[in-house]
Design an enzyme around this catalytic site. Structure first.
Site, short mmCIF file in Angstrom:
data_model
loop_
_atom_site.label_atom_id
_atom_site.label_comp_id
_atom_site.label_asym_id
_atom_site.label_seq_id
_atom_site.Cartn_x
_atom_site.Cartn_y
_atom_site.Cartn_z
N SER A 3 36.70 47.81 43.09
CA SER A 3 37.99 47.88 43.76
C SER A 3 38.08 49.32 44.08
O SER A 3 37.89 50.18 43.43
CB SER A 3 38.78 47.24 42.84
N TYR A 54 43.50 45.48 34.85
CA TYR A 54 42.62 45.46 35.84
C TYR A 54 41.95 47.00 36.51
O TYR A 54 40.85 46.90 36.58
CB TYR A 54 43.71 44.83 37.15
C1 BGC Z 1 43.12 43.92 44.26
C2 BGC Z 1 44.05 43.44 45.32
C3 BGC Z 1 44.89 44.57 46.02
C4 BGC Z 1 43.82 45.60 46.53
C5 BGC Z 1 44.57 46.98 47.01
C6 BGC Z 1 42.18 44.83 44.96
O1 BGC Z 1 41.15 45.27 44.10
O2 BGC Z 1 42.36 42.70 43.83
O3 BGC Z 1 45.07 42.53 44.74
O4 BGC Z 1 45.42 44.31 47.12
O5 BGC Z 1 42.98 45.86 45.25
O6 BGC Z 1 45.36 47.50 46.16
#
Ligand code: BGC
Length: 267
Positions: free
Chosen positions: A151, A164
């Site tokens: 991410s 996360y």
């Molecule tokens: C997340 C999303 C988020 C995006 C940008 C991703 O890794 O799962 O929920 O919108 O990152 O912030």
């Protein structure tokens, strides 16, 4: 010409929806046999498999919690039994459980780390053992390819998402370390770091016009990402076209990680 994955066997975790589902469709279209992992989402996973079968592709549906060691071992055994081996692992399964840090429960912390990071470890270890067991073949130049879905939050801190962000930061060094450890054995390990992609995980960030306006303020390219944007990148990283690429993260975010507020700032 689209990149070919002819005859390669791909296991995609979390493939009953979102980025995983788009990747399963694209890889099947490009000639791969696909194993569609899901966790208790059988109806949607079967629908993906049926659509692939209807266009002449081969798909296998496997229900497994990626954070469960025995379940992952059974999943790999099922892939090998059906397709003979594995060439590509797409470590895609991931969840969010957001909370202000002062009230985040141990369970919220643990579950996100279990799925997003331990799941990537268990699946990567099982895949690598299968690559090594099989040895070189004619189907793919590398012995095996792993693409981990990270991410932009592997580098961008994210308030109320400490679990996360920590899992994605961890995934980054997992990828780089595996790439370093296995390059000599011709196993390539890379990551894709999506920005905001239109899936159910972040529905709240795009489903109302108001939310979408706020979101687009953070995306210089001026549109939300689509699952196909990520699937195409994954397919390339899993193909022989990217044979010299390992240990890299491809950020696919429309510029979200470029500190967009500085574009308007003075100084
Ligand atoms: C997340 C999303 C988020 C995006 C940008 C991703 O890794 O799962 O929920 O919108 O990152 O912030």
């Amino acid at each position: 010409m689209p990149v070919s994955l002819q005859g390669q066997v791909a296991l995609i975790t979390g493939a009953s929806s979102g980025i995983g589902k788009a990747t399963a469709f694209l890889m099947a279209e490009r000639g791969a046999h696909v194993a569609i992992n899901h966790f208790h989402d059988g109806a949607n996973a079967k629908a993906v498999a049926c659509e692939i079968a209807a266009t002449g592709g081969q798909a296998l549906v496997i229900d497994a919690d990626v954070s469960d060691e025995a379940a992952v071992a059974r999943m790999l055994a099922a892939v090998v039994e059906r397709f003979g081996t594995l060439h590509i692992l797409v470590n895609n399964a991931g969840i969010e459980q957001n909370a202000a840090f002062e009230s985040m429960t141990l369970q919220q912390w643990q579950r996100v780390l279990d799925v997003n990071l331990t799941g990537q470890f268990l699946c990567a270890r099982a895949a690598i053992n299968e690559f090594l067991r099989r040895g070189p073949d004619e189907i793919s130049v590398a012995l095996g390819k792993i693409v981990c879905i990270s991410s932009v939050h592997q580098t961008i801190p994210w308030a109320r998402h400490a679990n996360y962000a920590a899992s994605k930061g961890g995934a980054r060094l997992l990828v780089e370390t595996l790439a370093q450890e296995f390059a000599g054995r011709r196993i390539r390990v890379n990551a894709v770091a999506p920005g905001a992609i239109r899936t159910h995980i972040n529905r709240i960030a795009w489903e109302t016009p108001d939310a979408m306006t706020k979101l687009l303020d953070m995306i210089p390219y001026g549109r939300i990402g689509e699952t196909a944007d990520i699937a195409r990148t994954i397919a390339w990283l899993a193909s022989d076209e990217s044979d010299y690429v390992t240990g890299t993260t491809l950020v696919v975010d429309g510029g979200m990680s470029l500190f967009p507020s500085f574009a308007k700032g003075a100084g």
